[in-house]
Design an enzyme around this catalytic site. Structure first.
Site, PDB file in Angstrom:
ATOM      1  CD  GLU A 243      -2.856   0.903   2.513  1.00 54.48           C
ATOM      2  OE1 GLU A 243      -3.843   1.671   2.617  1.00 54.48           O
ATOM      3  OE2 GLU A 243      -2.615   0.014   3.349  1.00 54.48           O
TER       4      GLU A 243
ATOM      5  CE  LYS B 249      -7.487   1.046   3.087  1.00 57.61           C
ATOM      6  NZ  LYS B 249      -6.303   1.186   3.960  1.00 57.61           N
TER       7      LYS B 249
ATOM      8  CB  CYS C  15      -4.893  -2.335   3.864  1.00 60.21           C
ATOM      9  SG  CYS C  15      -4.140  -2.568   5.499  1.00 60.21           S
TER      10      CYS C  15
ATOM     11  CB  SER D 118      20.097  -0.293  35.505  1.00 58.78           C
ATOM     12  OG  SER D 118      18.950  -0.963  35.002  1.00 58.78           O
TER      13      SER D 118
END
Length: 420
Positions: free
Chosen positions: A45, A114, A175, A355
């Protein structure tokens, strides 16, 4: 008997607004597709401009440069004799759309906008684009002059339509449309569409690959057919990682799988299979079902995917999808994102304070995973495609100096050793 059809889908590591680099990767994917005999190439896309352009979609330059890239694609000898399906933003009637552009031999066949926007979670598509809500409606789109000079066309079809060749019919999903309860592939399948394509920019999420595979298998289990899925790869300059997973599915069976976590910029997946058995499934089982009152608009093109001669072909051989474990996804997904972020920011490495707690320990493991992927990629000969893979080994050196010593060396004008 059946007809041999070769199709290609790919995952590209496109960068937002990197028009030259995006063009190079698109052309490379088309070269790979043609080398395998493919007659159709599908990309992710918004691959021309990159998916993560954000508010740059508002700028007219983004649209202009996208058309400039499209012109170079049309003019390139690489794109001849293969149907290319690319993604880019287009302004139609002063409305901005997220589109697919299908072209062949310097002619634009159709532009498909789309219809369902992703506007949840990490996605804000309605901020930049409007959905095409005119079901089964096709209009004429006036091409920019720079494109007219190449194609000789003034207008092309724009809207909800499918592509009909001499030997098959192709329908497009983009999509989010696959995830919609009324996915376009349902009605397209009832009207004889045999090949479905999906161009996506779907980010990595824990166990999301399972959902994608199930949705795509379901799409062709119900009505038969071939489904091609393409996806973006990499971080695209944003805070999410797009994880590829290109695939080809036939009649509910997975027949080709692309890598989910890869450092390569271009990953192509191609498939050669018979295309006739799907039509038999559809007519025998579903021809009596009610269809939309208005049929799909078909754009006809004088082109064939097959050689024209019926040949005996074995039925397709399903494969088992390789799913990563949750632990592997947690290790590989962030590691790939770290590498993309590092090379795009132009930095030489990471500073990792230790740490001894859970945070720093987990981060160290992810950085180690990144270094392991890089070393393996370089050993496999993919250093050039990693854009800096030759110095990737320096990232894998152990920490040789403390932060205090590192700063002291800098103040003295010395070049300190690399630290992660």
């Amino acid at each position: 008997m059946g007809r041999k059809v070769t199709l290609a889908t790919c995952s590209l590591n496109q960068w937002a607004l990197d028009f030259e680099g995006n063009l190079e990767r698109i052309l490379k994917s088309i070269e790979i597709a043609k080398a395998h005999g493919a007659k159709y190439r599908l990309g992710p896309e918004l691959e021309i401009c990159g998916y993560g352009c954000a508010d740059h979609f508002y700028e007219s330059d983004t649209l202009l440069h996208s058309f400039q890239v499209l012109r170079k694609l049309l003019e390139s000898a690489v794109t001849q004799d293969i149907i290319c399906d690319v993604g880019m933003p287009i302004m139609h009637h002063n409305v901005r759309y997220n589109c697919r552009v299908l072209f062949l031999n310097r002619k634009i066949l159709l532009i498909r906008p789309k219809m369902v926007m992703a506007n949840h979670g990490n996605y804000r598509e309605l901020r930049w684009f409007s959905p095409w809500n005119q079901l089964r409606n096709v209009e004429e789109y006036f091409l920019p002059r720079m494109i007219q000079e190449v194609t000789g066309q003034v207008t092309v079809p724009f809207g909800d339509c499918v592509l009909s060749t001499k030997d098959t019919c192709i329908g497009t999903e983009i999509c989010e449309e696959l995830w919609n309860p009324r996915s376009p592939h349902i009605q397209m399948g009832l009207e004889g569409v045999e090949i479905f394509t999906n161009s996506s920019a779907s980010h990595h999420e824990l166990r999301k690959a399972d959902q994608r595979v199930n949705l795509i298998k379901s799409a062709t289990t119900k009505s038969g057919g071939i489904y091609l899925y393409a996806n973006q790869r990499g971080c695209d300059g944003d805070r999410v990682y797009y994880d590829g997973c290109a695939m080809v599915v036939i009649n509910g069976d997975i027949v080709a799988q692309g890598a989910q976590f890869s450092l390569n910029d271009v990953v192509c997946t191609d498939m050669e299979r018979a295309g006739s058995e799907k039509a038999y499934l559809q007519i025998r089982l579903y021809s009596h079902l009610e269809r939309e009152p208005k049929p799909c608009h078909r754009v006809k093109v004088d082109f064939s995917f097959s050689s024209g001669d019926d040949i005996f072909l074995p039925t397709h051989q399903p494969i088992t999808w390789h799913f990563h474990t949750p632990e592997e996804e947690i290790s590989l997904g962030p590691a790939c994102w770290l590498w993309d972020y590092l090379r795009r920011s132009g930095q030489a490495g990471f500073l990792l304070p230790l740490s001894g707690g859970v945070d720093s320990s987990s981060t160290a493991c992810i950085v180690h995973s990144m270094c392991t992927l890089l070393c393996q990629a370089v050993k496999d000969g993919n250093g050039k495609s990693l854009w800096g893979g030759l110095w990737a080994f320096s990232l894998c050196q152990p920490i040789t100096c403390t932060k205090k010593r590192y700063i002291t060396q800098q103040r003295k004008g010395k070049k300190p050793k690399s630290i992660i």
